[in-house]
Design a protein around this motif. Structure first.
Motif, PDB file in Angstrom:
ATOM      1  N   ASP A  17       0.858  -1.178   0.000  1.00 19.43           N
ATOM      2  CA  ASP A  17       0.000   0.000   0.000  1.00 19.43           C
ATOM      3  C   ASP A  17       0.901   1.238   0.000  1.00 19.43           C
ATOM      4  OD1 ASP A  17      -1.627   2.163   0.555  1.00 19.43           O
ATOM      5  OD2 ASP A  17      -2.589   1.239   2.292  1.00 19.43           O
ATOM      6  N   ALA A  20       1.136   3.392   3.100  1.00 23.73           N
ATOM      7  CA  ALA A  20       1.708   2.877   4.349  1.00 23.73           C
ATOM      8  C   ALA A  20       3.057   3.537   4.619  1.00 23.73           C
ATOM      9  CB  ALA A  20       1.873   1.364   4.263  1.00 23.73           C
ATOM     10  N   GLU A  73       0.280  -8.984  12.445  1.00 26.46           N
ATOM     11  CA  GLU A  73      -1.159  -8.787  12.617  1.00 26.46           C
ATOM     12  C   GLU A  73      -1.470  -7.421  13.221  1.00 26.46           C
ATOM     13  OE1 GLU A  73      -2.407 -12.099  15.003  1.00 26.46           O
ATOM     14  OE2 GLU A  73      -2.022 -13.530  13.403  1.00 26.46           O
ATOM     15  N   PRO A  75      -2.078  -3.565  13.679  1.00 28.93           N
ATOM     16  CA  PRO A  75      -2.549  -2.524  12.752  1.00 28.93           C
ATOM     17  C   PRO A  75      -1.458  -1.542  12.315  1.00 28.93           C
ATOM     18  CG  PRO A  75      -4.071  -2.748  14.592  1.00 28.93           C
ATOM     19  CD  PRO A  75      -2.890  -3.610  14.902  1.00 28.93           C
ATOM     20  N   ARG A  78      -0.201  -2.319   8.871  1.00 28.27           N
ATOM     21  CA  ARG A  78      -1.153  -2.347   7.759  1.00 28.27           C
ATOM     22  C   ARG A  78      -0.477  -1.759   6.514  1.00 28.27           C
ATOM     23  NH1 ARG A  78      -5.853  -0.180  10.262  1.00 28.27           N
ATOM     24  NH2 ARG A  78      -6.104  -2.240  11.141  1.00 28.27           N
TER      25      ARG A  78
END
Length: 84
Positions: A17, A20, A73, A75, A78
């Motif tokens: 992304d 990010a 995992e 956030p 992400r």
């Protein structure tokens, strides 16, 4: 490389992304979530990073992989995907 005699684990990740955080920031986030007694050697670029981890004591490569899977995992990571 990941055998009983050398428990070093190489973790690699890529940013999927563009919004990010960059790799330099993300690898620091990952390091902050790992046990302080693990020896870690990070190399980070904008869109990827590599982290060589050598646990201390009785921990093995499987324990490192399990812990890193939980870290990814979070956030805060992400937009990043573990590739190795």
């Amino acid at each position: 490389m990941n055998d009983r005699h050398d428990p070093q684990v190489v973790i690699t990740a890529v940013r999927h992304d563009p919004g990010a955080a960059p790799g330099q920031t993300t690898v620091i986030r990952v390091l902050s979530m790992l046990p302080a007694h693990w020896l870690c050697a990070p190399v980070a670029g904008q869109d990827s990073f590599e982290l060589r981890v050598r646990p201390h004591g009785a921990e093995d490569a499987e324990a490192v992989s399990a812990r890193v899977a939980r870290v990814f995992e979070d956030p805060a990571l992400r937009g990043w995907r573990r590739t190795g």
